[in-house]
Every structure is written in structure tokens, then in C-alpha cells.
Write an enzyme that holds these catalytic residues in place. Structure first.
Site, mmCIF file in Angstrom:
data_model
loop_
_atom_site.group_PDB
_atom_site.id
_atom_site.type_symbol
_atom_site.label_atom_id
_atom_site.label_comp_id
_atom_site.label_asym_id
_atom_site.label_seq_id
_atom_site.Cartn_x
_atom_site.Cartn_y
_atom_site.Cartn_z
ATOM 1 N N ASN A 22 23.234 27.156 47.959
ATOM 2 C CA ASN A 22 23.243 28.682 47.808
ATOM 3 C C ASN A 22 21.880 29.209 48.462
ATOM 4 O OD1 ASN A 22 22.738 31.384 46.750
ATOM 5 N ND2 ASN A 22 24.111 30.955 44.960
ATOM 6 N N GLY B 121 13.453 21.983 44.382
ATOM 7 C CA GLY B 121 12.597 22.358 43.299
ATOM 8 C C GLY B 121 11.144 22.200 43.502
ATOM 9 N N GLU B 122 11.305 20.517 43.877
ATOM 10 C CA GLU B 122 9.299 20.142 43.753
ATOM 11 C C GLU B 122 8.792 20.602 45.405
ATOM 12 O OE1 GLU B 122 9.290 19.026 41.003
ATOM 13 O OE2 GLU B 122 11.179 18.486 40.649
ATOM 14 N N LYS C 52 19.770 17.437 49.369
ATOM 15 C CA LYS C 52 18.559 16.697 48.769
ATOM 16 C C LYS C 52 17.942 17.710 48.045
ATOM 17 C CE LYS C 52 16.862 15.569 52.938
ATOM 18 N NZ LYS C 52 16.040 15.102 54.189
#
Ligand SMILES: Cc1cc2nc3c(=O)[nH]c(=O)nc-3n(C[C@H](O)[C@H](O)[C@H](O)COP(=O)(O)OP(=O)(O)OC[C@H]3O[C@@H](n4cnc5c(N)ncnc54)[C@H](O)[C@@H]3O)c2cc1C
Lengths: 745, 327
Positions: free
Chosen positions: A638, A711-712, A708
Site C-alpha cells: 500500500n 518499518g525499521e 520485505k
């Protein structure tokens, strides 16, 4: 409006957006159970010692108070062994046990809980509880105690641990390089301060049946933890965490206030709701630990790296060992024949740290990416060039090919979009009015993890589908992404799909963390869709004989219909099949786990962040003017929520670089910056336009969607991009975060 | 927080009567500071007299001065056309304070009387002579990055956090109060105190007194003012150092000047000597440098606020440069 033909990639609005903005979404502190009572935690005011006595008389006399519970009268938690706690640090240790005995291990530790009929009355009475202590000498000062750092117990137990000392070639080869430098980097503890305060509502339905509405990142791990604590069957614990108002890692651990609430609920025989105060957040629910790092780095005159040595010491508590992968990036990011890393822990009389977004990697990247910038300056080489020159085409640590890696593309796009060509190699070379202008970059990486999970799907007679998973959504828009994946793989429009989550009654899912949720749960969604399609195809001949003996590959599933791909006019609606079979629903449960194939590759996500920063030479004030972030995170499910993740990560990185600083007064072992007026995080005025670019190329080795994690890497590398830009603007290299104005005048 | 009674006053007289009857009572205006202090157990009034509805909100011009009611909101004052025209320095200072939401609640009187943000004052588990006389000053040898470099005492090194007050002291404002002693006028420069031996007393307002408003005499500074606030983030942070600068310039020569600092002392810090030194001098960076040095006379830093010894003169120079349109 759809930007793409495929549902995957569509910047669809969040499925729960309306619930959130209208306040209809319920967070852990918002469940009003019948006969509810309120607990307020009383915190210790010393850093180490024993509680001599707790005077709760005034609190018990206060209006509305039901109970004051402390180690003096708390029931014993059956799962806690009867040994003194903790054993000699650092042992790997064990979490703090609320009200277990009279020991105080850190300032702000819960020592009692006051339960009353309203929150305000509980809070008032909590102020009336007085504790007497036998104080012992505490050690909270990292710098003073640095020499006492130890090898982590996990390494002692398992010498092959990724945290063990690492050497490839010769660890100290940098010392003989023709161009070399050594530098130390420090960043202070950064405390978890998501918008939503930590909260739990605990209720014993029966003597051995517990319900908690709890702010956590995993309902299943929490369910297991509480079942172990109370020695009750795991199915007797129900954990509900439907909405989480930001967690960033602090919900990956169960904290003492949670057990305090459960003890209290058991003792007062009523549901008990506990919400921490903002100040308590600083002392009880984890933080990015204070970390000291040293880097030695060397290259030949042309800029080819010949050695990197990276050492880190992270703070932990005296009773628990918290470790993170601070040094991972140094092992695999650049092509140096010689690499050495050394990781140590320093146990202090403080509460336990916990992962915070981009956990160790963000810390490590600050040092590594600063050192690369320092080296580029020493070599008089453009930092973009230096990184491209030393780019690794295969993983030099594991000796494996990358599953996918598009970091070079990211760097090229980012450099162009920030206007890197305007950068002067010499610091202070660009001005805008009075302001010094600088450009900097930082690279980030994080493992592209995938775990095991199961997902249930129920196709209903009205054509809608309900999916269920125990996973939580801590903010990235997990529900939305899962609806998109399900829609794509089941051939049903997103409006017809509901994704239910955040409930331990639902099928197995791990913690939401480590950027692994889309890969883990998304894969289970794909598997479940696959299983559902198989079931539908089995049923299809009952509607139309021509479907008999077909394989999945022969059939198209689209717009809630099956059709034969080669003769599309032969088609039947999913709902039609249910009718034919006299079914009210079709229930499918499927699990999924990573493939064997994946282990033949090294799997990472990559990012690069570019910053344009202005610094005022008289006042030392820093303004981040523009950030460009490019991510190689596989398929983007998204585009909107993914960009949202990136912007959030950059915002966190600005805080890390310029503002966040949990300052402790070591005379008292107590934080002095412990509210949001003193502990700064970026406000809107600090956050410039952030341009986000995605490579958006699938990595099918990681998972069937080709994703993959994202967030980090959104935060990893941001802080050094900013501090490198500050150096480029001013010629000042600040190696101790945060870079506040006083350090630049 | 303790149990308290709440009454709402509709007239100043009623408010004064109410407070004179109850020694444990306190006025509450916007409540943006007082409620926080009560929640943390720093003050524990047994009665709150809500003065927020008192008709003391007018902003008027009378004779040669501007009068602002004590209950006018910070945001209302900052948006008022007359204030913008006559006292733009005050407007800048107000807008540099807190956040839009807080300015919409905060009143002029409450802003002047807000307590220090010293970490030790705010934490009842730590020593603080201001909160608990005799308990010691936690900041003296503690984390004193935000603390005073002027006018402190052994007992207290806290600073006054208000931005608005820095402008008001520079602009020769007068505070009008009413109370047991009847109406009286306190020059703004005498309104806040230095800590000395009694750091628990912030101001010279007497117990039971109500601030009615402030008056600011007209001046000729409107064209050349600047409020510079140096802080740890772009907005919504207390000042590390702030400077209120107002100049009257004719033909590139300074005819009159006002200069005050925030974030450096227990009270808004007026720089009268530096002001005098500016008068008659040409507008130039070297003038400002000289004056900034003069302003720093007597300053002393502590372990964590040494930087203010450099930041403060830098900020003074910068504020004067902007005020005089040198940059
Ligand atoms: C997070 C945060 C950030 C902030 N940042 C800044 C900043 O950057 N700069 C800045 O200047 N300020 C800042 N403030 C402080 C803010 O400006 C003050 O809280 C506000 O001005 C107080 O006004 P009030 O009307 O709410 O006062 P209240 O809280 O109602 O009262 C404060 C005190 O004044 C007394 N009082 C009020 N009115 C009168 C009166 N008419 N007569 C006698 N006594 C009276 C009350 O009894 C009480 O003791 C910040 C506050 C917060 C919470």
C-alpha cells in the site's frame, strides 16, 4: 481512485481510518466493563534498596479506595519460583516481578497499586501511599561504569550467537590503512513515548479464566506469558488488543504494571483498569538503551575500505539482559576484507531497555554511517561515491547472494532528488542568507524476516469474507494491507473483506515487530486464500460440470467468480457454490512458514536517507529543510501506508538526531527529563517535507507477495544523515546525540 | 491532587472576598499551569476560585498607554490589532510561547505567575527549596542545563519561564493589582523577585492580591523590535535563552533602546546598562557586540549551562541585528 490495476500497491485508505478519527476504535483503556475499578501504580523514589515499610493508612481512608496492594499483602503469583530475584547479574535474568518482595531495583519501579472506584480517586490515594526505604548505593552512571561492561550471557551460553565477537580477516587492520580514523559515538537513552499510554484492563471471569484488554504487540505471546505466570491453561487466557496507539517496540515485553493489574483484579474480585501516567512511561516500559560505540575505519587512498572495527556497549538493567543487533550493519554493509565487532553490556540499577524502532541497527548506523562520512571527508571523496565504491554485491558475512538488493538504485535516486550536486565537499560552502546549508546521507538495513503464522477465512453466504489472525496492528495499517493481499489473492473486492485481528482467540501470529508482519501474516493470508480457492474448485463441478478435473492453474478467480481461464464464459459465483452445497459459510484455516529455499539467500531490506539541513551560526539552531528517503523493501502493498511508515520513521530519526534525551541525575538514579515538555520529540514545525521513493521490486524469496520489511529501515540511517549534513554545513562533528543548539555555537 | 472546593467568581470584588476568607484558596485562570502543579502534588489548594469569567479581558488604549486585562487570553492579545500596531514586541513574545492550544487557554495574569520549569521543582521525590524550603537545591549540582546565569542564589538557580514577561519588562509595563492593601501599581521590573533566601516566593504580589491588568506606555519602538527565542526545537519548547530587543533608530543611529533576557534568571532580566550603552551609537554589528559583552557582566555558568555564557551574547547580537534590520 486507483493508481494501479492491482489491488496490491493501491494507496487504499486505511480500513479502520474512520473508526480511528471518529473515536469509535477502542484502545486498551477504553473498555468499560461492569463493576470496573481503577488501579494506579505507586512508584519507588529510590534507585536501589529495600522497602522497609509501606504506609497505606491514609490511602485506605481516602474516599472510594478498595485496596492498596504491595509486596506486604499481594497474593503469590503461582508461576514465580520461590527464589530471591534476581540472581547475580547479568544472567540473562528474568523480568521484574511486581510486588514479589521488598527489593527495589530501579527508580520508578512499581511498589504498590491503589485500587479505587474511579481513576481520580485512585490517583489521589496513590499520592498518599508512603514508603520507607533502606537505601543501598546505586550505579546508574554509564560513563562512570563503562569499564565494567561484560560479555552478554547469551554469548557465554552460545558462542555462535550473532552477538559474539566477530572477526573477518584482521579486526584491527584499519590501524595500518593509509587513511584511517577512530571515533567514539554516544547516544543517550530514548524513552518509548507513543501517543497511547501503556494500559491494561484485567478481569478474572472465573478463578482460572483471565481476560485482558492490553496494549501489546502480540496477543499470543502475551497469552502464553500470563498462562505461565498463573499456571492456568493457555486457552483460559484471552488477550484483546484490537487497536494500539503506537508501540514501536515497547509492547514486545510484558511489563510489571500488567501483572500488577492482574494481581489486583484477582484480589479485589473486580475488573481493574490500569493506565500509566506519562512520567511512569519513563521508568517502566522500556527504552532505547544508552549506547557507547567506537569505530576504527581505514581505506586506501582511492577510498577502498581495508578495515572496519566496531565496538558497542549498551546499557541494561541489573536483572534482565537486553541485547540488540547494534553491530550487524558493520558486518555486511561494505566490502572490507577486514572486519571486527565487539558487543558488550553494562548492567546498571535502571529498568530494562527494550527494542525501539529500528532497534540496535539505528544505533549502530549512527556510528557506522557517521564514520563513513568522516572517512569520505578525510579522503576528500564524495560520500555517495565512497558508498557506491564499497557496495557489497553479495553478503560478505554469510557468503550468500542477496535475495534482492537495490541499494545502489536507492542511492542514485535519492542523491538526485535531494539535489546532491549542490553540496560542497568543503563544509560551510553553501549558505542561504545567514544560515549554513549542509547535505548528508545515511544508509540503513534490516533483516527481511518472516515467521510462521496461521490465518482463518470464512466466506459467508452474502459473498463477504472474514479473515482472522491474532496479530496486532501497532499502527502501520496491518489490517489494510491484509485486506489488500486477500483481495488480490482471492479475487474479491476489498470492500467485501474484513480482517479481524488483535485477539488471542484467533489463529496463531507472532508479535508485530521486526518489520516481519506483512511477510509473516501476509503469507498466511495468501496460503489461506489458496486453500479457499482449492475448496471452491472442488465444489465447482456441482454448479457446472465443466469445472470437473481442472487444476487451480486452469481457473481464474476474479470478481468473486471462478472461470475457466481458456473459456472465460464458463463461470460461477463463489456464493452460488455455497448455495449449491447448502452451506452458510466456508471456513478455511491454513498456516504458513518460511521456505527452505530462503535460507540459501541473505535477506535484507535497505534504505537511504538524504537530508538538507540549515544551521544558524549564531544561535546553533538546526532546521531540517528537506528529507528524501528511498527504500528497497520489495513489493509495496500500500503506497500510502508505506509512505506513512517512512515519514514516521524520518520523524523519529529527527528526534533521535536533534532532540530525544532521557537525562538521569545519577545522584538519585532518577530521570529529570520525564514529561513531554522536557523530553522533546519533533513537533510539526521540526518536520520538513519528506519525499519518499520505493524501488517496488518484488523479492519472492522472502515471501509469496515479494515484500520485505519496511518499518525499521524507515528510521535506520536517518540520524547520521542529519548529523552528517550538520557537519557539511558547519564543519562541526558532533558524536554525542542529540545535537542541540548548545553543541553548535 | 487533593480534594478541593471550586467556586466561580463573577466580579473582582467577590473573588477578593473569597480569597481573603480562605488561606488555602488559590485563583485559577486558564489552569494550564496550576492544574499540572496540583496533579503532581506541588501545590494543594483546598479551594479554587475560578476567575476566568471575570470581566477583566478588555484591551484598551487610555491616554498614552495600552491597558490589557489580566484575564485576556494570550492568543487574544497576540491577535489584537491595536497590540500588533503599538506593541509588536509583545505579540512576538506571546506567539513564541507554548502552543496554540495553550495560548488559547492561558491568561496574561496566569502567564506572569507561572512557576519555574526546573526539573527538581516538578518532582516531589527530589529536593527543591522553592517547592519545599530547606530541602536543598537539586539543580545547583544537578542537571542545570536550563538554569540561571544571573541573579541566582545558593538556594535556587531556577529561571522564570515566561516569554511574555520578557517583553513586558523591556517595555516598562506596570502591573495593576487589587487586594487587602487596596489597589496598587507595581512596575513590571519589580514584579518578579530574585530567589535570595526565599526562593519559594516568586513575585512581590502579596497573598490575597488579584492582578487586574498590565499597562504599557506608548513608545517609538514599533518599527524595530525583535523577540528571539533560542530553543531545542522549532516550536513548543521553553527558551534556552531569549532576547527582547526594541530600538528607536534615526538615521542609522540608535536614539533609544530596550533590552531584556529570558531563560537566564529567576526573573525576566532587564539589561538597563546595555540599553544606555546603545543610545547614541550607530547601528552596526560592532556596536551590538560591545553591548552584548557589557550585558554579560556578572554572568556565571554551572556544569551544564556554561554554553549560555556564549549563547546569550550571540543571541543578543542576533536579536539586535534583526531588530535593526541589519539582516
Ligand atoms: C507544555 C507547556 C509548554 C509551555 N511553554 C511555554 C513557553 O514556551 N513560554 C511561556 O511563556 N509559557 C509556556 N507555558 C506556560 C503557559 O504560558 C502558562 O501555563 C500560562 O500562561 C498560565 O496561564 P493560566 O491562565 O493558564 O494560569 P493558571 O494555571 O490558571 O494560573 C497560574 C497561576 O497564576 C495565578 N493567577 C492566575 N491569574 C491570576 C490573577 N489575575 N491574579 C492573581 N493570580 C492569578 C493562579 O493562582 C496560579 O497560581 C507552557 C505551558 C505548558 C503546559
Amino acid at each position: 481512485m486507483k493508481f494501479f490495476d492491482k489491488v496490491i500497491g493501491d494507496p487504499m485508505n486505511r480500513v479502520d481510518g474512520k473508526l480511528k478519527v471518529t473515536g469509535a476504535a477502542r484502545y486498551s483503556a477504553e473498555y468499560q466493563l461492569p463493576n470496573l475499578s481503577y488501579g494506579v501504580v505507586v512508584s519507588s523514589t529510590i534507585a536501589k534498596g529495600r522497602i522497609r515499610s509501606i504506609d497505606s493508612r491514609a490511602a485506605l481512608r481516602a474516599p472510594g479506595v478498595i485496596a492498596v496492594i504491595s509486596h506486604e499483602n499481594a497474593i503469590k503469583v503461582p508461576g514465580w519460583a520461590d527464589n530471591e530475584h534476581p540472581t547475580e547479574p547479568p544472567t540473562g535474568g528474568r523480568p521484574l516481578r511486581a510486588f514479589y518482595n521488598n527489593r527495589v531495583y530501579s527508580n520508578g519501579q512499581p511498589i504498590a497499586i491503589v485500587v479505587a472506584d474511579t481513576y481520580e480517586r485512585a490517583r489521589h490515594a496513590a499520592m498518599l501511599v508512603k514508603a520507607e526505604y533502606e537505601e543501598e548505593k546505586h550505579e546508574t552512571n554509564f560513563e562512570k561504569n563503562k569499564g565494567k561492561a561484560v560479555v552478554p550471557a547469551v554469548v557465554k551460553k552460545n558462542p555462535k550467537s550473532g552477538l559474539a565477537d566477530y572477526e573477518r580477516g584482521k579486526a584491527d587492520a584499519y590501524k595500518t590503512a593509509s587513511v584511517r580514523l577512530e571515533a567514539e559515538y554516544v547516544h543517550p537513552s530514548e524513552v518509548h513515548n507513543p501517543m497511547e499510554l501503556q494500559a491494561i484492563t484485567a478481569y478474572w471471569e472465573a478463578d482460572d479464566k483471565l481476560i485482558v484488554y492490553d496494549k501489546v504487540q502480540g496477543t499470543k505471546p502475551t497469552q502464553q506469558a500470563f498462562a505461565n505466570e498463573w499456571k492456568i491453561p493457555v486457552q483460559n487466557v484471552r488477550v484483546i488488543s484490537e487497536f494500539v496507539g503506537g508501540a514501536f517496540g515497547n509492547g514486545l515485553h510484558n511489563w510489571p504494571h500488567e501483572t500488577a493489574a492482574i494481581i489486583a483484579a484477582k484480589m479485589v474480585k473486580r475488573p481493574v483498569k490500569v493506565m500509566l501516567t506519562r512520567e511512569q512511561m519513563f521508568f517502566m516500559v522500556g527504552y532505547r538503551p544508552y549506547t557507547w560505540q567506537k569505530i576504527g575505519i581505514g581505506a586506501d587512498k582511492d577510498g577502498r575500505l581495508t578495515g572496519i572495527y566496531h565496538e558497542a556497549i549498551g546499557q541494561t538493567s541489573s536483572y534482565e539482559e537486553f541485547t540488540e543487533s547494534t553491530l550487524q550493519q558493520s558486518k555486511m554493509m561494505y566490502t572490507s576484507p577486514n572486519i571486527g565487532t565487539k558487543y558488550r553490556l553494562l548492567p546498571l540499577d535502571v529498568s530494562t531497555p527494550i527494542w525501539m524502532r529500528g532497534p540496535g541497527e539505528a544505533t549502530g548506523a549512527f556510528a557506522l554511517e557517521s564514520a563513513i562520512d568522516e572517512l569520505a571527508f578525510a579522503l576528500n571523496i564524495d560520500p555517495v561515491q565512497l558508498r557506491l565504491m564499497n557496495h557489497t554485491d553479495t553478503d560478505p558475512e554469510k557468503n550468500l547472494p542477496w535475495s534482492t538488493k537495490y541499494l545502489k538504485e536507492c542511492i542514485q535516486v535519492g542523491a538526485e532528488k535531494i539535489g546532491w550536486s549542490k553540496r560542497s565537499l568543503k563544509p560551510g560552502g553553501v549558505r542561504s542568507g545567514e544560515w549554513l546549508v549542509g547535505y548528508g546521507m545515511g544508509v540503513g538495513t534490516f533483516g527481511a524476516h518472516r515467521g510462521a503464522a496461521a490465518v482463518r477465512a470464512k466466506l459467508l453466504a452474502n459473498g463477504s469474507v472474514v479473515f482472522q489472525s491474532a496479530v496486532t496492528d501497532i499502527g502501520p495499517g496491518t489490517g489494510t494491507a491484509m485486506v489488500q493481499i486477500a483481495s488480490e489473492h482471492l479475487g474479491i473486492s476489498p470492500e467485501k473483506i474484513t480482517f479481524q485481528l488483535g485477539n488471542s482467540d484467533f489463529p496463531q501470529a507472532p508479535n508485530q515487530g521486526g518489520s516481519a508482519t506483512v511477510a509473516t501474516v501476509g503469507s498466511a493470508v495468501v496460503a489461506t486464500c489458496q486453500a479457499m480457492k482449492e475448496r471452491l474448485l472442488e465444489m465447482a463441478p456441482s454448479a457446472d460440470k465443466r469445472f470437473a478435473n481442472l487444476k487451480l492453474e486452469d481457473v481464474t478467480f476474479d470478481k468473486a467468480h471462478l472461470s475457466i481461464t481458456r473459456s472465460p464464459s464458463v463461470k460461477v459465483a463463489y456464493t452460488e457454490l455455497l448455495k449449491k452445497q447448502n452451506l452458510t459459510e466456508l471456513d478455511v484455516l491454513q498456516d504458513s512458514k518460511p521456505s527452505q529455499e530462503a535460507s540459501k539467500y541473505s535477506r535484507y531490506s535497505f534504505s537511504v536517507h538524504f537530508a538538507e539541513v540549515h544551521v544558524h551560526p549564531m544561535t546553533g539552531q538546526v532546521r531540517v529543510k528537506k528529507v528524501v528517503s528511498c527504500a528497497d523493501a520489495g513489493t509495496i502493498v500500500n503506497k500510502k501506508t508505506a509512505a506513512n511508515q517512512m515519514i514516521g520513521g524520518v520523524t523519529g530519526g529527527i528526534g533521535m538526531a536533534l532532540q530525544e534525551d532521557a537525562v538521569m541525575d545519577h545522584r538519585f538514579g532518577r530521570y529529570v527529563t520525564k514529561d513531554l515538555a522536557d523530553y522533546h520529540v519533533p513537533v510539526h514545525a521540526d518536520v520538513p517535507p519528506v519525499e519518499v521513493y520505493f524501488v517496488d521490486k518484488p523479492d519472492y524469496i522472502v515471501d509469496p507477495m515479494g515484500t520485505k520489511g519496511l518499518g525499521e529501515i524507515a528510521i535506520i540511517g536517518v540520524a547520521p544523515a542529519i548529523t552528517n549534513a550538520i557537519f557539511n554545513a558547519t564543519g562541526k562533528r558532533i558524536r554525542e546525540l542529540p545535537v542541540t543548539p548548545d553543541k553548535l555555537i | 491532587m487533593i480534594q478541593f472546593q471550586y467556586t466561580r467568581a463573577t466580579a473582582a470584588k467577590a473573588a477578593l472576598d473569597a480569597i481573603s476568607r480562605d488561606k488555602t484558596a488559590m485563583f485559577i485562570a486558564g489552569g494550564t499551569n496550576l492544574v499540572d502543579l496540583m496533579k503532581r502534588g506541588i501545590v494543594s489548594p483546598e479551594r479554587l476560585i475560578d476567575i476566568s469569567r471575570l470581566p477583566l479581558t478588555d484591551i484598551t488604549t487610555e491616554g498614552k498607554s495600552l491597558k490589557i486585562g489580566s484575564l485576556a487570553l494570550n492568543s487574544t492579545v497576540a491577535e489584537n490589532k491595536t497590540v500588533q500596531q503599538k506593541q509588536p514586541l509583545l505579540v512576538q513574545a506571546l506567539n513564541a510561547g507554548a502552543s496554540a492550544q495553550i495560548r488559547n487557554m492561558a491568561t496574561v495574569g496566569g502567564n506572569m505567575l507561572q512557576r519555574t520549569r526546573c526539573h527538581y521543582f516538578y518532582d516531589t521525590a527530589l529536593p527543591c527549596n522553592k517547592r519545599e524550603p530547606g530541602s536543598g537545591c537539586g539543580a545547583l549540582e544537578g542537571f542545570n542545563r536550563m538554569h540561571a546565569i544571573f541573579g541566582f542564589s545558593e538556594k535556587c538557580i531556577a529561571v522564570h519561564p515566561s516569554d511574555m514577561s520578557v517583553a513586558l519588562v523591556a517595555l516598562d509595563a506596570t502591573v495593576v493589582v487589587d487586594g487587602p492593601k487596596g489597589q496598587r501599581r507595581i512596575p513590571f521590573i519589580d514584579f518578579h523577585r530574585l530567589p535570595g533566601d526565599r526562593p519559594e516566593i516568586d513575585t512581590n504580589l502579596l497573598p490575597g492580591e488579584l492582578i487586574l491588568g498590565v499597562e504599557i506606555p506608548d513608545n517609538r519602538f514599533a518599527k524595530n523590535v525583535h523577540y528571539l527565542k533560542v530553543r531545542d526545537r522549532a516550536s513548543y519548547a521553553f527558551a534556552l535563552v531569549s532576547v527582547a530587543a526594541a530600538l528607536q533608530i534615526e538615521k542609522k543611529v540608535i536614539r533609544d533602546a530596550r533590552l531584556a533576557l529570558g531563560g537566564v534568571a529567576h526573573k525576566p532580566w532587564r539589561l538597563s546598562e546595555a540599553e544606555r550603552a546603545l543610545v547614541g551609537k550607530p547601528v552596526s554589528e560592532s556596536t551590538f557586540r560591545e553591548v552584548a559583552q557589557l550585558a554579560m557582566k556578572g554572568a556565571k555558568g554551572f556544569k551544564y549551562n556554561e554554553y549560555k555564557l556564549k549563547l546569550t551574547p550571540n543571541a543578543i547580537i542576533q536579536a539586535l541585528k534583526v531588530a535593526s534590520k541589519l539582516v
